[in-house]
Design a protein around this motif. Structure first.
Motif, mmCIF file in Angstrom:
data_model
loop_
_atom_site.group_PDB
_atom_site.id
_atom_site.type_symbol
_atom_site.label_atom_id
_atom_site.label_comp_id
_atom_site.label_asym_id
_atom_site.label_seq_id
_atom_site.Cartn_x
_atom_site.Cartn_y
_atom_site.Cartn_z
ATOM 1 N N LEU A 7 -24.966 5.825 6.830
ATOM 2 C CA LEU A 7 -25.105 5.406 5.457
ATOM 3 C C LEU A 7 -23.974 4.549 4.988
ATOM 4 C CD1 LEU A 7 -26.715 8.457 3.596
ATOM 5 C CD2 LEU A 7 -27.855 6.499 4.690
ATOM 6 N N LEU A 38 -32.543 14.648 5.695
ATOM 7 C CA LEU A 38 -32.930 14.407 4.160
ATOM 8 C C LEU A 38 -34.202 13.969 3.815
ATOM 9 C CD1 LEU A 38 -29.589 12.188 3.900
ATOM 10 C CD2 LEU A 38 -29.915 14.479 2.951
ATOM 11 N N SER A 40 -37.292 12.047 1.931
ATOM 12 C CA SER A 40 -37.597 10.818 1.301
ATOM 13 C C SER A 40 -38.742 11.308 0.396
ATOM 14 C CB SER A 40 -37.911 9.790 2.216
ATOM 15 O OG SER A 40 -38.403 8.639 1.522
ATOM 16 N N VAL A 59 -25.072 10.526 -1.771
ATOM 17 C CA VAL A 59 -26.518 10.769 -1.915
ATOM 18 C C VAL A 59 -26.947 11.462 -2.981
ATOM 19 C CG1 VAL A 59 -28.364 11.344 -0.383
ATOM 20 C CG2 VAL A 59 -26.773 9.963 0.392
ATOM 21 N N LEU A 65 -31.886 10.363 -1.435
ATOM 22 C CA LEU A 65 -31.929 9.304 -0.494
ATOM 23 C C LEU A 65 -32.491 8.156 -0.972
ATOM 24 C CD1 LEU A 65 -31.239 8.880 2.775
ATOM 25 C CD2 LEU A 65 -33.459 9.455 3.288
ATOM 26 N N ASP A 66 -33.788 8.019 -1.287
ATOM 27 C CA ASP A 66 -34.460 6.764 -1.725
ATOM 28 C C ASP A 66 -33.696 5.890 -2.649
ATOM 29 O OD1 ASP A 66 -36.405 7.879 -0.286
ATOM 30 O OD2 ASP A 66 -37.523 8.177 -1.838
ATOM 31 N N LEU A 69 -30.490 4.445 -0.890
ATOM 32 C CA LEU A 69 -30.652 3.381 0.115
ATOM 33 C C LEU A 69 -31.254 2.052 -0.628
ATOM 34 C CD1 LEU A 69 -33.014 5.024 2.840
ATOM 35 C CD2 LEU A 69 -30.587 4.170 3.168
ATOM 36 N N CYS A 81 -31.644 3.056 9.327
ATOM 37 C CA CYS A 81 -31.385 3.174 7.732
ATOM 38 C C CYS A 81 -32.040 1.861 7.174
ATOM 39 C CB CYS A 81 -30.148 3.469 7.234
ATOM 40 S SG CYS A 81 -29.708 5.178 7.670
#
Length: 96
Positions: A7, A38, A40, A59, A65-66, A69, A81
């Motif tokens: 990440l 994780l 999503s 995070v 996570l969404d 990112l 990723c």
């Protein structure tokens, strides 16, 4: 497999141990990598990643996570990723 956070892109750093007598010894500072799963929320599935403990805290702080990112730049993300980010963007666009 490199010791790289998927990440944040953190890599091992090189440095020196310094004794009391100021002797120098080469060493590496490795990131604290953890295998995590994780969730999503947009894609409604779990994703297995190898991330640093610092990235895991980021995070959680960002809101999942969404959100992490979508906020992250593509150059620091791994190929997996980046693909996940594209899927999330496509899914959000289809929902809107």
């Amino acid at each position: 497999m490199t010791r790289r956070c998927e990440l944040t892109g953190k890599l091992p750093l090189a440095g020196q141990l310094r004794s009391h007598a100021e002797n120098k010894t080469k060493r590496t500072f490795r990131p604290n990598l953890v295998n995590v799963t994780l969730l999503s929320e947009t894609l409604d599935r779990a994703v297995k990643l190898r991330v640093s403990a610092h990235a895991l805290r980021s995070v959680e702080h960002t809101g999942g996570l969404d959100a992490f990112l979508l906020k992250a730049s593509a150059d620091q993300l791994s190929a997996q990723c980046q693909k996940l980010k594209r899927e999330i963007v496509k899914s959000k666009a289809a929902a809107a």
